[in-house]
Design a protein around this motif. Structure first.
Motif, PDB file in Angstrom:
ATOM      1  N   SER A  37       0.821  -1.203   0.000  1.00  0.00           N
ATOM      2  CA  SER A  37       0.000   0.000   0.000  1.00  0.00           C
ATOM      3  C   SER A  37       0.859   1.260   0.000  1.00  0.00           C
ATOM      4  O   SER A  37       0.481   2.272  -0.582  1.00  0.00           O
ATOM      5  N   ALA A  38       2.028   1.217   0.625  1.00  0.00           N
ATOM      6  CA  ALA A  38       2.922   2.385   0.622  1.00  0.00           C
ATOM      7  C   ALA A  38       3.563   2.590  -0.749  1.00  0.00           C
ATOM      8  O   ALA A  38       3.652   3.714  -1.233  1.00  0.00           O
ATOM      9  N   VAL A  39       3.986   1.524  -1.374  1.00  0.00           N
ATOM     10  CA  VAL A  39       4.661   1.634  -2.672  1.00  0.00           C
ATOM     11  C   VAL A  39       3.670   1.980  -3.780  1.00  0.00           C
ATOM     12  O   VAL A  39       3.937   2.841  -4.620  1.00  0.00           O
ATOM     13  N   LEU A  40       2.533   1.315  -3.787  1.00  0.00           N
ATOM     14  CA  LEU A  40       1.559   1.536  -4.856  1.00  0.00           C
ATOM     15  C   LEU A  40       0.577   2.659  -4.543  1.00  0.00           C
ATOM     16  O   LEU A  40      -0.254   2.992  -5.385  1.00  0.00           O
ATOM     17  N   GLU A  41       0.634   3.202  -3.341  1.00  0.00           N
ATOM     18  CA  GLU A  41      -0.250   4.275  -2.901  1.00  0.00           C
ATOM     19  C   GLU A  41      -1.716   3.926  -3.097  1.00  0.00           C
ATOM     20  O   GLU A  41      -2.502   4.674  -3.666  1.00  0.00           O
ATOM     21  N   VAL A  42      -2.091   2.744  -2.621  1.00  0.00           N
ATOM     22  CA  VAL A  42      -3.479   2.290  -2.664  1.00  0.00           C
ATOM     23  C   VAL A  42      -3.943   2.061  -1.236  1.00  0.00           C
ATOM     24  O   VAL A  42      -3.121   1.895  -0.326  1.00  0.00           O
ATOM     25  N   PRO A  43      -5.251   2.032  -1.002  1.00  0.00           N
ATOM     26  CA  PRO A  43      -5.733   1.733   0.351  1.00  0.00           C
ATOM     27  C   PRO A  43      -5.243   0.370   0.811  1.00  0.00           C
ATOM     28  O   PRO A  43      -5.172  -0.573   0.024  1.00  0.00           O
ATOM     29  N   ALA A  44      -4.888   0.263   2.081  1.00  0.00           N
ATOM     30  CA  ALA A  44      -4.277  -0.957   2.604  1.00  0.00           C
ATOM     31  C   ALA A  44      -5.258  -2.120   2.656  1.00  0.00           C
ATOM     32  O   ALA A  44      -4.935  -3.227   2.259  1.00  0.00           O
ATOM     33  N   LEU A  45      -6.450  -1.895   3.150  1.00  0.00           N
ATOM     34  CA  LEU A  45      -7.400  -2.987   3.310  1.00  0.00           C
ATOM     35  C   LEU A  45      -8.773  -2.577   2.800  1.00  0.00           C
ATOM     36  O   LEU A  45      -9.264  -1.505   3.130  1.00  0.00           O
ATOM     37  N   THR A  46      -9.378  -3.441   2.029  1.00  0.00           N
ATOM     38  CA  THR A  46     -10.744  -3.213   1.590  1.00  0.00           C
ATOM     39  C   THR A  46     -11.710  -3.785   2.612  1.00  0.00           C
ATOM     40  O   THR A  46     -12.659  -3.136   3.015  1.00  0.00           O
ATOM     41  N   ASN A  47     -11.466  -5.020   3.031  1.00  0.00           N
ATOM     42  CA  ASN A  47     -12.334  -5.695   3.980  1.00  0.00           C
ATOM     43  C   ASN A  47     -11.464  -6.512   4.941  1.00  0.00           C
ATOM     44  O   ASN A  47     -11.223  -7.698   4.717  1.00  0.00           O
ATOM     45  N   PRO A  48     -10.998  -5.900   6.025  1.00  0.00           N
ATOM     46  CA  PRO A  48     -10.091  -6.609   6.922  1.00  0.00           C
ATOM     47  C   PRO A  48     -10.708  -7.843   7.577  1.00  0.00           C
ATOM     48  O   PRO A  48     -10.005  -8.804   7.859  1.00  0.00           O
ATOM     49  N   LEU A  49     -12.017  -7.847   7.777  1.00  0.00           N
ATOM     50  CA  LEU A  49     -12.670  -9.004   8.405  1.00  0.00           C
ATOM     51  C   LEU A  49     -12.511 -10.245   7.535  1.00  0.00           C
ATOM     52  O   LEU A  49     -12.166 -11.323   8.033  1.00  0.00           O
ATOM     53  N   VAL A  50     -12.721 -10.109   6.244  1.00  0.00           N
ATOM     54  CA  VAL A  50     -12.578 -11.245   5.325  1.00  0.00           C
ATOM     55  C   VAL A  50     -11.136 -11.727   5.303  1.00  0.00           C
ATOM     56  O   VAL A  50     -10.865 -12.932   5.346  1.00  0.00           O
ATOM     57  N   ALA A  51     -10.192 -10.784   5.261  1.00  0.00           N
ATOM     58  CA  ALA A  51      -8.780 -11.164   5.217  1.00  0.00           C
ATOM     59  C   ALA A  51      -8.365 -11.889   6.492  1.00  0.00           C
ATOM     60  O   ALA A  51      -7.702 -12.934   6.435  1.00  0.00           O
ATOM     61  N   VAL A  52      -8.758 -11.378   7.647  1.00  0.00           N
ATOM     62  CA  VAL A  52      -8.380 -12.013   8.921  1.00  0.00           C
ATOM     63  C   VAL A  52      -9.056 -13.362   9.078  1.00  0.00           C
ATOM     64  O   VAL A  52      -8.427 -14.330   9.538  1.00  0.00           O
ATOM     65  N   LEU A  53     -10.323 -13.474   8.679  1.00  0.00           N
ATOM     66  CA  LEU A  53     -10.996 -14.778   8.738  1.00  0.00           C
ATOM     67  C   LEU A  53     -10.284 -15.801   7.861  1.00  0.00           C
ATOM     68  O   LEU A  53     -10.103 -16.949   8.260  1.00  0.00           O
ATOM     69  N   GLY A  54      -9.890 -15.389   6.673  1.00  0.00           N
ATOM     70  CA  GLY A  54      -9.166 -16.295   5.783  1.00  0.00           C
ATOM     71  C   GLY A  54      -7.847 -16.740   6.380  1.00  0.00           C
ATOM     72  O   GLY A  54      -7.477 -17.915   6.307  1.00  0.00           O
ATOM     73  N   MET A  55      -7.121 -15.792   6.992  1.00  0.00           N
ATOM     74  CA  MET A  55      -5.823 -16.137   7.579  1.00  0.00           C
ATOM     75  C   MET A  55      -5.985 -17.038   8.798  1.00  0.00           C
ATOM     76  O   MET A  55      -5.231 -17.998   8.969  1.00  0.00           O
ATOM     77  N   LEU A  56      -6.962 -16.748   9.655  1.00  0.00           N
ATOM     78  CA  LEU A  56      -7.149 -17.574  10.851  1.00  0.00           C
ATOM     79  C   LEU A  56      -7.635 -18.978  10.497  1.00  0.00           C
ATOM     80  O   LEU A  56      -7.135 -19.970  11.043  1.00  0.00           O
ATOM     81  N   LEU A  57      -8.598 -19.064   9.598  1.00  0.00           N
ATOM     82  CA  LEU A  57      -9.062 -20.390   9.180  1.00  0.00           C
ATOM     83  C   LEU A  57      -7.971 -21.151   8.445  1.00  0.00           C
ATOM     84  O   LEU A  57      -7.811 -22.361   8.620  1.00  0.00           O
ATOM     85  N   GLY A  58      -7.213 -20.448   7.614  1.00  0.00           N
ATOM     86  CA  GLY A  58      -6.093 -21.095   6.927  1.00  0.00           C
ATOM     87  C   GLY A  58      -5.055 -21.591   7.910  1.00  0.00           C
ATOM     88  O   GLY A  58      -4.527 -22.701   7.769  1.00  0.00           O
ATOM     89  N   GLY A  59      -4.758 -20.798   8.930  1.00  0.00           N
ATOM     90  CA  GLY A  59      -3.819 -21.232   9.964  1.00  0.00           C
ATOM     91  C   GLY A  59      -4.315 -22.459  10.698  1.00  0.00           C
ATOM     92  O   GLY A  59      -3.543 -23.387  10.976  1.00  0.00           O
ATOM     93  N   ALA A  60      -5.607 -22.486  10.991  1.00  0.00           N
ATOM     94  CA  ALA A  60      -6.179 -23.648  11.678  1.00  0.00           C
ATOM     95  C   ALA A  60      -6.115 -24.892  10.801  1.00  0.00           C
ATOM     96  O   ALA A  60      -5.722 -25.977  11.260  1.00  0.00           O
ATOM     97  N   VAL A  61      -6.479 -24.748   9.534  1.00  0.00           N
ATOM     98  CA  VAL A  61      -6.472 -25.896   8.621  1.00  0.00           C
ATOM     99  C   VAL A  61      -5.057 -26.436   8.442  1.00  0.00           C
ATOM    100  O   VAL A  61      -4.828 -27.657   8.493  1.00  0.00           O
ATOM    101  N   PHE A  62      -4.082 -25.545   8.268  1.00  0.00           N
ATOM    102  CA  PHE A  62      -2.723 -26.035   8.057  1.00  0.00           C
ATOM    103  C   PHE A  62      -2.097 -26.558   9.340  1.00  0.00           C
ATOM    104  O   PHE A  62      -1.250 -27.445   9.286  1.00  0.00           O
TER     105      PHE A  62
END
Length: 174
Positions: A37-62
């Motif tokens: 987001s700093a290099v491309l000057e774009v917003p950092a997160l569109t939907n942080p809830l979806v991203a965190v859910l994906g990461m937490l569920l992915g962590g649990a599955v792996f």
């Protein structure tokens, strides 16, 4: 076996073993997101809830997959051989090396139901607000697009969780 002699229950022990890796994964994604987001000057997160859910569920599955490969691994030296097929499959099934639209439809459909692709799809939806094909979405549309990958990850988590409870050995092998 020694961990089971105290007051900690099995799920607490397994969660404590997985927590450091999941935290490192979350920190890595946060750092990469901030850098992009700093290099491309774009917003950092569109939907942080979806991203965190994906990461937490992915962590649990792996973590569950790691526990199951531990069931089949007899020595420390053979752990690399036991986990290698899983990591290679995960790496190539992610859609990052070979884009899914290039593959035949049947193969692409199967790969979307493996545990790696939904994690990457959810993080892409939450961080960039776009699908894996590059179509830009609004915040509301990211929730709708996240339903299928979330369902896939929850199904994997439930099935693998049952398998871990069923097959995890706490006694030493003789």
């Amino acid at each position: 076996k020694r961990l089971r002699t105290g007051e900690a229950r099995a799920w607490e022990i397994l969660t404590a073993l997985a927590a450091p890796n999941v935290v490192i994964f979350l920190v890595q994604v946060a750092l990469v997101t901030a850098a992009i987001s700093a290099v491309l000057e774009v917003p950092a997160l569109t939907n942080p809830l979806v991203a965190v859910l994906g990461m937490l569920l992915g962590g649990a599955v792996f973590a569950e997959l790691a526990y199951l490969t531990g069931v089949r691994t007899r020595t420390v030296e053979s752990a690399q051989l036991t986990t290698m097929p899983l990591f290679l499959l995960a790496f190539f099934a992610s859609g990052l090396i070979v884009p899914l639209p290039v593959l035949p439809d049947a193969v692409a459909t199967v790969l979307t139901y493996l545990p790696v692709y939904p994690v990457i799809e959810l993080v892409t939806l939450g961080v960039g607000g776009a699908t894996m094909d590059g179509a830009a979405l609004t915040v509301g549309e990211t929730f709708t697009a996240a339903l299928q990958p979330l369902a896939v990850l929850v199904a994997w988590a439930v099935v693998l969780g049952y398998a871990v409870v069923r097959y995890m050995r706490w006694e030493p092998r003789r």
